[in-house]
Design a protein around this motif. Structure first.
Motif, short mmCIF file in Angstrom:
data_model
loop_
_atom_site.label_atom_id
_atom_site.label_comp_id
_atom_site.label_asym_id
_atom_site.label_seq_id
_atom_site.Cartn_x
_atom_site.Cartn_y
_atom_site.Cartn_z
N GLU A 288 0.84 -1.20 0.00
CA GLU A 288 0.00 0.00 0.00
C GLU A 288 0.88 1.26 0.00
O GLU A 288 0.61 2.22 -0.71
CB GLU A 288 -0.91 0.02 1.23
N ARG A 289 1.92 1.23 0.82
CA ARG A 289 2.84 2.36 0.89
C ARG A 289 3.52 2.57 -0.46
O ARG A 289 3.63 3.70 -0.95
CB ARG A 289 3.88 2.10 1.98
N GLU A 290 3.98 1.50 -1.11
CA GLU A 290 4.62 1.60 -2.42
C GLU A 290 3.65 2.12 -3.48
O GLU A 290 4.01 2.93 -4.31
CB GLU A 290 5.19 0.24 -2.85
N GLU A 291 2.41 1.66 -3.44
CA GLU A 291 1.38 2.14 -4.37
C GLU A 291 1.14 3.63 -4.17
O GLU A 291 1.03 4.39 -5.13
CB GLU A 291 0.07 1.36 -4.20
N SER A 292 1.08 4.06 -2.92
CA SER A 292 0.88 5.48 -2.62
C SER A 292 2.07 6.29 -3.13
O SER A 292 1.90 7.36 -3.73
CB SER A 292 0.72 5.71 -1.12
N LEU A 293 3.28 5.79 -2.88
CA LEU A 293 4.48 6.48 -3.36
C LEU A 293 4.50 6.54 -4.88
O LEU A 293 4.86 7.57 -5.47
CB LEU A 293 5.74 5.80 -2.82
N LEU A 294 4.10 5.47 -5.53
CA LEU A 294 4.06 5.42 -6.99
C LEU A 294 3.03 6.43 -7.52
O LEU A 294 3.32 7.18 -8.47
CB LEU A 294 3.71 4.01 -7.46
N THR A 295 1.86 6.48 -6.90
CA THR A 295 0.82 7.44 -7.32
C THR A 295 1.31 8.87 -7.14
O THR A 295 1.13 9.72 -8.02
CB THR A 295 -0.46 7.21 -6.51
N LEU A 296 1.96 9.16 -6.02
CA LEU A 296 2.48 10.50 -5.77
C LEU A 296 3.59 10.86 -6.77
O LEU A 296 3.66 11.99 -7.26
CB LEU A 296 3.00 10.61 -4.34
N ALA A 297 4.43 9.90 -7.08
CA ALA A 297 5.50 10.14 -8.07
C ALA A 297 4.89 10.44 -9.44
O ALA A 297 5.37 11.32 -10.17
CB ALA A 297 6.44 8.94 -8.14
N GLU A 298 3.84 9.73 -9.81
CA GLU A 298 3.15 9.98 -11.08
C GLU A 298 2.60 11.41 -11.11
O GLU A 298 2.76 12.13 -12.11
CB GLU A 298 2.01 8.99 -11.29
#
Length: 152
Positions: free
Chosen positions: A25-35
């Motif tokens: 979940e943390r990685e998905e959130s970080l990925l979304t924020l990076a996008e």
């Protein structure tokens, strides 16, 4: 009481999955924020390009306005100089000596001559005679001794 080995493994696997789910979940959130960051960065580049284009167009318009202002000032200056020259010419035409006119106007006699030459140059160019059109050459057979008749 002793827990069976397979129960321990099942419990450990459950805890590992919970921890992994939190990490995922943390990685998905970080990925979304990076996008979102990358999209915003690209939009900033687009905005910057658009601003540079607008700045260039404004600079071009400003240069055209400056050129028009220069031309207008030049024309107005020429008109004012011509008006000054006309006044000086009228003063001399009334019988005042050029030295007296120059003193009255607060300029040197040389400046008065230059000023008066503006109108004389302007008048001479406006009333310059038009050169006559060259006559048609005589026919090649003309010797100058015999009369030539020209038919229209």
């Amino acid at each position: 009481m002793m827990v069976r080995r397979s129960a321990k493994l099942t419990e450990a696997r459950k805890k590992a999955r919970e921890r992994a789910a939190t990490q995922i979940e943390r990685e998905e959130s970080l990925l979304t924020l990076a996008e979102k960051f990358i999209v915003a960065e690209e939009e900033l580049g687009t905005i910057d390009d658009g601003l540079q284009d607008q700045i260039r167009k404004i600079d071009e318009r400003a240069e055209k306005d400056r050129e028009r202002a220069r031309e207008s000032a030049k024309t107005n200056g020429e008109d004012l100089k011509a008006a000054q020259a006309s006044v000086a010419d009228e003063m001399v035409a009334l019988g005042a000596k050029p030295a007296d006119v120059a003193a009255r106007l607060g300029i040197s006699v040389g400046e008065l001559r230059k000023l008066r030459s503006i109108n004389s140059d302007k008048n001479s160019s406006e009333t310059a005679p038009v050169p006559p059109t060259p006559a048609e050459p005589a026919p090649a057979s003309y010797t100058g001794d015999e009369p030539v008749s020209v038919s229209a």
